[in-house]
Design a protein around this motif. Structure first.
Motif, PDB file in Angstrom:
ATOM      1  N   GLU A  84      13.063 -10.678  -4.360  1.00 28.32           N
ATOM      2  CA  GLU A  84      11.885 -11.353  -3.831  1.00 28.32           C
ATOM      3  C   GLU A  84      10.897 -10.432  -3.116  1.00 28.32           C
ATOM      4  OE1 GLU A  84      10.931 -12.547  -0.453  1.00 28.32           O
ATOM      5  OE2 GLU A  84      12.212 -10.927   0.284  1.00 28.32           O
ATOM      6  N   GLY A  85      11.367  -9.270  -2.644  1.00 24.80           N
ATOM      7  CA  GLY A  85      10.457  -8.398  -1.912  1.00 24.80           C
ATOM      8  C   GLY A  85       9.243  -8.007  -2.731  1.00 24.80           C
ATOM      9  N   GLN A  86       9.465  -7.858  -4.017  1.00 26.84           N
ATOM     10  CA  GLN A  86       8.371  -7.475  -4.906  1.00 26.84           C
ATOM     11  C   GLN A  86       7.341  -8.597  -5.040  1.00 26.84           C
ATOM     12  OE1 GLN A  86       9.581  -4.740  -7.945  1.00 26.84           O
ATOM     13  NE2 GLN A  86       8.643  -5.995  -9.518  1.00 26.84           N
ATOM     14  N   LEU A  87       7.741  -9.824  -4.674  1.00 28.95           N
ATOM     15  CA  LEU A  87       6.838 -10.965  -4.812  1.00 28.95           C
ATOM     16  C   LEU A  87       6.266 -11.461  -3.497  1.00 28.95           C
ATOM     17  CD1 LEU A  87       9.150 -11.309  -7.170  1.00 28.95           C
ATOM     18  CD2 LEU A  87       7.901 -13.426  -7.568  1.00 28.95           C
ATOM     19  N   ASN A  88       7.049 -11.337  -2.424  1.00 29.32           N
ATOM     20  CA  ASN A  88       6.626 -12.036  -1.209  1.00 29.32           C
ATOM     21  C   ASN A  88       6.810 -11.204   0.050  1.00 29.32           C
ATOM     22  OD1 ASN A  88       5.491 -14.462  -0.192  1.00 29.32           O
ATOM     23  ND2 ASN A  88       7.492 -15.102   0.584  1.00 29.32           N
ATOM     24  N   ALA A  89       6.915  -9.886  -0.075  1.00 31.89           N
ATOM     25  CA  ALA A  89       7.127  -9.066   1.122  1.00 31.89           C
ATOM     26  C   ALA A  89       5.938  -9.232   2.066  1.00 31.89           C
ATOM     27  CB  ALA A  89       7.315  -7.608   0.746  1.00 31.89           C
ATOM     28  N   TRP A  90       6.243  -9.171   3.351  1.00 33.02           N
ATOM     29  CA  TRP A  90       5.293  -9.484   4.403  1.00 33.02           C
ATOM     30  C   TRP A  90       5.897  -9.060   5.716  1.00 33.02           C
ATOM     31  CZ3 TRP A  90       7.278 -12.611   8.192  1.00 33.02           C
ATOM     32  CH2 TRP A  90       6.391 -13.085   9.165  1.00 33.02           C
ATOM     33  N   PRO A  91       5.201  -8.653   6.733  1.00 30.97           N
ATOM     34  CA  PRO A  91       3.766  -8.338   6.708  1.00 30.97           C
ATOM     35  C   PRO A  91       3.513  -6.988   6.043  1.00 30.97           C
ATOM     36  CG  PRO A  91       4.678  -8.107   8.948  1.00 30.97           C
ATOM     37  CD  PRO A  91       5.804  -8.472   8.044  1.00 30.97           C
ATOM     38  N   LEU A  92       2.305  -6.777   5.575  1.00 33.29           N
ATOM     39  CA  LEU A  92       2.016  -5.548   4.842  1.00 33.29           C
ATOM     40  C   LEU A  92       0.921  -4.743   5.524  1.00 33.29           C
ATOM     41  CD1 LEU A  92      -0.092  -6.455   1.701  1.00 33.29           C
ATOM     42  CD2 LEU A  92       0.837  -8.200   3.165  1.00 33.29           C
ATOM     43  N   ASP A  93       0.981  -3.459   5.324  1.00 30.45           N
ATOM     44  CA  ASP A  93      -0.088  -2.573   5.784  1.00 30.45           C
ATOM     45  C   ASP A  93      -1.094  -2.468   4.641  1.00 30.45           C
ATOM     46  OD1 ASP A  93       1.062  -2.250   8.211  1.00 30.45           O
ATOM     47  OD2 ASP A  93       1.852  -0.243   7.855  1.00 30.45           O
ATOM     48  N   GLU A  94      -2.082  -3.356   4.683  1.00 27.77           N
ATOM     49  CA  GLU A  94      -2.972  -3.518   3.539  1.00 27.77           C
ATOM     50  C   GLU A  94      -3.870  -2.310   3.282  1.00 27.77           C
ATOM     51  OE1 GLU A  94      -2.923  -5.364   6.276  1.00 27.77           O
ATOM     52  OE2 GLU A  94      -4.926  -5.825   7.034  1.00 27.77           O
ATOM     53  N   GLY A  95      -3.963  -1.437   4.286  1.00 32.14           N
ATOM     54  CA  GLY A  95      -4.749  -0.216   4.088  1.00 32.14           C
ATOM     55  C   GLY A  95      -4.139   0.703   3.039  1.00 32.14           C
ATOM     56  N   MET A  96      -2.907   0.462   2.665  1.00 36.72           N
ATOM     57  CA  MET A  96      -2.333   1.231   1.564  1.00 36.72           C
ATOM     58  C   MET A  96      -3.008   0.840   0.249  1.00 36.72           C
ATOM     59  SD  MET A  96       1.547   1.627   0.122  1.00 36.72           S
ATOM     60  CE  MET A  96       1.632   0.121  -0.822  1.00 36.72           C
ATOM     61  N   ILE A  97      -3.474  -0.409   0.151  1.00 36.23           N
ATOM     62  CA  ILE A  97      -4.003  -0.919  -1.109  1.00 36.23           C
ATOM     63  C   ILE A  97      -5.507  -0.659  -1.245  1.00 36.23           C
ATOM     64  CG2 ILE A  97      -4.396  -3.022  -2.457  1.00 36.23           C
ATOM     65  CD1 ILE A  97      -1.854  -4.175  -1.169  1.00 36.23           C
ATOM     66  N   ASP A  98      -6.263  -1.007  -0.205  1.00 38.53           N
ATOM     67  CA  ASP A  98      -7.723  -1.031  -0.343  1.00 38.53           C
ATOM     68  C   ASP A  98      -8.365  -0.704   1.010  1.00 38.53           C
ATOM     69  OD1 ASP A  98     -10.201  -1.424  -1.523  1.00 38.53           O
ATOM     70  OD2 ASP A  98      -9.984  -3.592  -1.795  1.00 38.53           O
ATOM     71  N   TYR A  99      -9.672  -0.757   1.051  1.00 32.69           N
ATOM     72  CA  TYR A  99     -10.386  -0.462   2.291  1.00 32.69           C
ATOM     73  C   TYR A  99     -10.049  -1.491   3.376  1.00 32.69           C
ATOM     74  CZ  TYR A  99     -13.725  -4.272   1.269  1.00 32.69           C
ATOM     75  OH  TYR A  99     -14.296  -5.487   1.027  1.00 32.69           O
ATOM     76  N   VAL A 100     -10.065  -1.011   4.609  1.00 29.54           N
ATOM     77  CA  VAL A 100      -9.900  -1.885   5.774  1.00 29.54           C
ATOM     78  C   VAL A 100     -10.908  -1.436   6.827  1.00 29.54           C
ATOM     79  CG1 VAL A 100      -7.456  -2.474   5.480  1.00 29.54           C
ATOM     80  CG2 VAL A 100      -8.069  -0.342   6.621  1.00 29.54           C
ATOM     81  N   ALA A 101     -11.164  -2.302   7.785  1.00 25.26           N
ATOM     82  CA  ALA A 101     -12.090  -1.939   8.862  1.00 25.26           C
ATOM     83  C   ALA A 101     -11.429  -0.874   9.727  1.00 25.26           C
ATOM     84  CB  ALA A 101     -12.406  -3.168   9.708  1.00 25.26           C
ATOM     85  N   SER A 102     -12.120   0.231   9.926  1.00 21.91           N
ATOM     86  CA  SER A 102     -11.481   1.340  10.652  1.00 21.91           C
ATOM     87  C   SER A 102     -11.179   0.957  12.091  1.00 21.91           C
ATOM     88  CB  SER A 102     -12.375   2.573  10.608  1.00 21.91           C
ATOM     89  OG  SER A 102     -13.634   2.250  11.173  1.00 21.91           O
ATOM     90  N   ASP A 103     -11.993   0.058  12.664  1.00 22.83           N
ATOM     91  CA  ASP A 103     -11.789  -0.277  14.078  1.00 22.83           C
ATOM     92  C   ASP A 103     -11.008  -1.585  14.249  1.00 22.83           C
ATOM     93  OD1 ASP A 103     -13.682  -1.914  12.986  1.00 22.83           O
ATOM     94  OD2 ASP A 103     -14.998  -1.909  14.733  1.00 22.83           O
ATOM     95  N   ASP A 104     -10.516  -2.129  13.154  1.00 26.42           N
ATOM     96  CA  ASP A 104      -9.838  -3.422  13.267  1.00 26.42           C
ATOM     97  C   ASP A 104      -8.673  -3.486  12.283  1.00 26.42           C
ATOM     98  OD1 ASP A 104      -9.198  -5.983  13.968  1.00 26.42           O
ATOM     99  OD2 ASP A 104     -10.881  -6.941  12.936  1.00 26.42           O
ATOM    100  N   TYR A 105      -7.807  -2.504  12.396  1.00 27.26           N
ATOM    101  CA  TYR A 105      -6.659  -2.450  11.483  1.00 27.26           C
ATOM    102  C   TYR A 105      -5.491  -1.851  12.234  1.00 27.26           C
ATOM    103  CZ  TYR A 105      -3.697  -0.763   7.618  1.00 27.26           C
ATOM    104  OH  TYR A 105      -2.646  -0.504   6.785  1.00 27.26           O
ATOM    105  N   GLN A 106      -4.461  -2.627  12.414  1.00 31.30           N
ATOM    106  CA  GLN A 106      -3.270  -2.090  13.065  1.00 31.30           C
ATOM    107  C   GLN A 106      -2.145  -2.042  12.044  1.00 31.30           C
ATOM    108  OE1 GLN A 106      -2.646  -0.848  16.329  1.00 31.30           O
ATOM    109  NE2 GLN A 106      -0.828  -0.156  15.208  1.00 31.30           N
ATOM    110  N   HIS A 107      -1.692  -0.834  11.745  1.00 34.29           N
ATOM    111  CA  HIS A 107      -0.593  -0.728  10.797  1.00 34.29           C
ATOM    112  C   HIS A 107       0.695  -0.424  11.529  1.00 34.29           C
ATOM    113  CE1 HIS A 107      -0.661   3.629  11.259  1.00 34.29           C
ATOM    114  NE2 HIS A 107      -1.972   3.576  11.117  1.00 34.29           N
ATOM    115  N   GLU A 108       1.781  -0.420  10.777  1.00 37.38           N
ATOM    116  CA  GLU A 108       3.082  -0.125  11.368  1.00 37.38           C
ATOM    117  C   GLU A 108       3.083   1.299  11.908  1.00 37.38           C
ATOM    118  OE1 GLU A 108       6.871  -1.574   9.512  1.00 37.38           O
ATOM    119  OE2 GLU A 108       7.145   0.573   9.201  1.00 37.38           O
ATOM    120  N   LEU A 109       3.567   1.463  13.124  1.00 42.43           N
ATOM    121  CA  LEU A 109       3.624   2.792  13.731  1.00 42.43           C
ATOM    122  C   LEU A 109       4.513   3.703  12.897  1.00 42.43           C
ATOM    123  CD1 LEU A 109       4.127   1.632  17.414  1.00 42.43           C
ATOM    124  CD2 LEU A 109       2.098   2.801  16.521  1.00 42.43           C
TER     125      LEU A 109
END
Lengths: 340, 427
Positions: free
Chosen positions: B105-130
């Motif tokens: 199931e991880g391949q289908l429903n894993a969460w939460p994700l660091d979406e900046g790996m996939i596409d652009y994110v707001a530089s001042d509004d993105y908290q990823h896993e430390l």
């Protein structure tokens, strides 16, 4: 793959329908546990009061001696919490108190972001405002941010907003731990007379060892499927992860073990408790002799093999206690960490 | 069983209804554990078939969006995603206890994700896993990415590549595929915090030439297309695992176990989803920490529905009833029947508690979908929102309460250990 270990926080449910053994066998054990836990909650409450007093003194006179004392009082209170953290039933279940004391794991740095938001305010919050805010702002990790985070330059903590924030958190912490102890004392009769709390106490200790092996050690060490990551350790900002682990082992030894021994002795199995004590003692000594932080060890192969030794011993402790639980007929139910 | 993969699942129901005919009936006419486990497999099969049907519709809508990106095609794709969550979230009750689902199931429903790996994110509004080296890799904007000393060629965005990129660098926040990756690509980051509003990705993120916003629109489209294709093929695989006419799939393995083991997996799945996952990870963490990062469907703000259908899945397994996407109902021998023959009061209690949980989850859903002043889950968990806190807490409490009765039911049915016995399986 894709296993995310759950954060403990919900009430552990134990099977009230399947008591371990006859009431008279276990009441004596619960009596010992009650007293030991009461004393531990007392130590936590006293240490939290000293921490609050120390925070106030530092803010009045922010010099190096007061700062050292403040850091030490924070560590003492945090360790006092570790020692009684295995108690995951009773009043600690109310209002997410365990998270209020320690919100962890915090993979996405919620503590850091909440602290930065408060630090950017014009006025520091009151203790009441802290009480109404996120659990991430309420406990030891929030104070750790103020005391140790790299964003807190040498003198920032003495500034009015930062100092006020620290005092408000310490105040909330002292109030909370004091209330926790009185609530535990009010809970005494119920705990003493309810058989299922024998199971709950054993479950609590077992879960504490599981958490220690899998989450507090295994996750940051990269032994649970992911990569090694020092940020997954507790107290990474202060580099005191191992000291906290030592605190937990100490608490299991002086708070959990005596009641366990009573329980096993009444069944003529005192030697099981002796074996467990012997291994627990060795494990605690090992932790005590290690350097305080976990993250630096990840890049030091000699120290890492020592850490692996600790991990292995914690795993042995867990299996020993599982076996003891098995001989006592302990039935495992769902718990809050069943999840991804 | 190719007919069951068709978008019209009705013929399959007739087949399924005859799977456990009189031969499996106990001689005294009472429901047996064997029948209950068999029907459970039918229910899982039907549920995954529906998830597949809905994912195919989503895939078609995504194709239409990519062929002609505009507000209407984007809205239609988003709607299909929301509908695809209805069967999938109900199927999550099969996850805990059935390793075949949990490992997949991880391949289908894993969460939460660091979406900046996939596409652009707001530089001042993105908290990823430390400590996550892949958190800002931005696969869409790059032909190759470097994660923790590893360089990966991502020039060709295929379903297989996305599957391989999951957990790259050893961080589980590196989620490259599945519902939430698609959700992010359809909605974008929700930058409203605790306020009303969800992700505001424009359709122009998929336009070509001058009209393309945020760059790399072709690669973004290729990514979305590949993620959607992978979702469909993953669900096809899981449908096959539960299909009745195969001699080498999970269904056969499950039915070859003792009926008691089957009951254990059923009850373990119900209890684990109810307490640790839904009440704990998905609601209590978000509420107590006031953390939008811990909101389940954080891009779309569809979290209330995800929670609601998780709860529905738990009720489905106990009652043996599943309402299919086409409106038909699958019914059969249930855990409820079994418990009732041993302790009818407990059966009544648990049924009432499951219904009560659904009422509380319905209250969440209604608040989030209200015409006037809707309160989405990320608004409910705002500091100081007493009404929101009460809504979420009531749902948590109902789920915790029902879990206690699920344990009692397990005890009544002689299922003594709800611990997973898979070594190295971290529950």
């Amino acid at each position: 793959m894709f296993k995310r270990l759950g954060r403990i926080g919900l009430a552990a449910l134990t099977l009230a329908t399947a008591p371990l053994m006859a009431n008279e066998d276990t009441a004596q054990a619960r009596e010992r546990w009650y007293q030991a836990i009461d004393q531990r909650y007392g130590v936590l409450s006293d240490a939290s009061e000293r921490l609050e007093a120390s925070a106030i003194r530092f803010c009045q006179q922010p010099d190096t001696p007061h700062r050292k004392r403040l850091n030490q009082d924070w560590m003492d209170a945090y360790q006092a919490w570790q020692a009684v953290r295995f108690v995951d039933f009773g009043p600690i279940e109310q209002q997410s108190r365990a998270w209020q004391l320690q919100f962890w794991p915090d993979r996405k740095n919620l503590v850091g972001r909440k602290m930065q938001a408060w630090l950017a305010a014009d006025q520091p919050p009151t203790a009441e405002q802290i009480a109404g805010d996120s659990v991430a702002t309420q406990g030891f990790p929030a104070l750790e941010y103020l005391l140790f985070d790299e964003h807190m330059k040498a003198n920032t903590l003495s500034q009015p907003v930062a100092c006020g924030l620290m005092k408000a958190i310490a105040n909330h912490l002292a109030d909370g731990t004091s209330a926790l102890r009185s609530d535990w004392q009010r809970f005494a009769e119920h705990y003493r007379t309810t058989r299922s709390y024998t199971d709950a106490t054993l479950h609590g200790a077992l879960r504490a060892l599981e958490t220690l092996e899998d989450k507090r050690l295994g996750d940051p060490m990269g032994l649970t499927g992911g990569a090694a990551n020092g940020y997954l350790a507790e107290a990474w900002r202060s580099g005191r992860s191992i000291r906290l682990i030592e605190g937990t082992l100490h608490g299991l030894e002086d708070t959990f073990l005596p009641g366990l021994k009573t329980l096993l002795s009444s069944r003529g199995q005192a030697e099981l408790a002796d074996d467990f004590r012997e291994l627990l003692d060795r494990t605690r000594h090992r932790a005590a002799e290690m350097s305080p932080g976990l993250a630096p060890i990840l890049d030091d192969s000699a120290a890492f093999s020592d850490l692996q030794g600790l991990y292995v011993q914690v795993g042995q402790l867990r299996r020993q206690l599982e076996e003891i639980g098995g001989t006592l007929g302990l039935v495992r139910g769902f718990n809050a960490s069943d999840g991804d | 069983m190719p007919t069951c993969f068709a978008p019209r699942p009705l013929p399959c129901i007739i087949v399924l209804a005859t799977l456990f005919p009189v031969t499996a009936m106990a001689t005294d006419g009472k429901t047996t554990a064997e029948q209950v486990v068999g029907h459970y497999a039918d229910l899982a099969h039907a549920n995954y078939q529906d998830a597949l049907v809905a994912a195919r519709t989503l895939d078609e809508r995504i194709d239409a969006l990519l062929a002609d990106p505009n507000n209407e095609t984007l809205a239609a794709a988003r709607q299909a995603w929301v509908e695809a969550r209805v069967p999938y979230q109900q199927s999550e009750v099969f996850r805990f206890g059935n390793a075949v689902v949990d490992d997949w199931e991880g391949q289908l429903n894993a969460w939460p994700l660091d979406e900046g790996m996939i596409d652009y994110v707001a530089s001042d509004d993105y908290q990823h896993e430390l400590g996550n080296a892949g958190a800002t890799a931005n696969i869409i904007a790059n032909q190759s990415i470097q994660v923790g000393g590893e360089t990966v060629d991502v020039s060709e965005l295929t379903p297989d590549l996305l599957a391989d990129l999951n957990e790259i660098g050893g961080s589980e926040a590196n989620v490259a595929s599945g519902y939430h990756a698609i959700e992010f690509l359809l909605w974008g980051q929700d930058r409203h915090g605790f306020e009303a509003g969800n992700g505001e990705r424009p359709a122009s993120d998929y336009m070509s030439g001058e009209a393309c916003t945020h760059g790399h629109c072709d690669r973004r489209g290729a990514y979305l297309d590949a993620a959607s294709d992978l979702l469909v093929s993953d669900l096809e695989w899981m449908v096959a695992q539960w299909a009745p006419d195969s001699d080498d799939n999970y269904r056969q393995a499950l039915l070859a176990e003792s009926p008691e083991e089957g009951l254990r997996r059923m009850l373990f799945g119900m209890g684990s989803l109810s307490l640790g996952e839904l009440a704990g990870e998905r609601m209590k963490v978000a509420l107590e920490a006031n953390s939008v990062e811990d909101e389940h469907d954080c891009f779309s703000d569809n979290t209330h529905n995800s929670h609601y259908y998780n709860g529905q899945g738990i009720q489905n397994v106990y009652t043996g009833r599943y309402q299919r996407l086409d409106g038909s109902t699958l019914e059969g021998p249930s855990l409820s029947d079994l418990v009732a023959t041993r302790d009818s009061a407990l059966d009544d209690t648990l049924k009432a508690q499951l219904a009560s949980s659904m009422d509380e989850l319905e209250a969440l859903k209604q608040a989030a979908e209200a015409e006037q002043d809707p309160m989405a889950f990320d608004m409910m968990i705002a500091p100081g929102n007493e009404q929101g806190t009460e809504l979420v807490n009531n749902a948590i409490l109902a789920l915790v309460t029902q879990t206690g009765s699920i344990e009692k039911a397990a005890d009544e049915l002689g299922v003594n250990s709800l611990q997973s016995d898979d070594a190295g399986h971290t529950f």
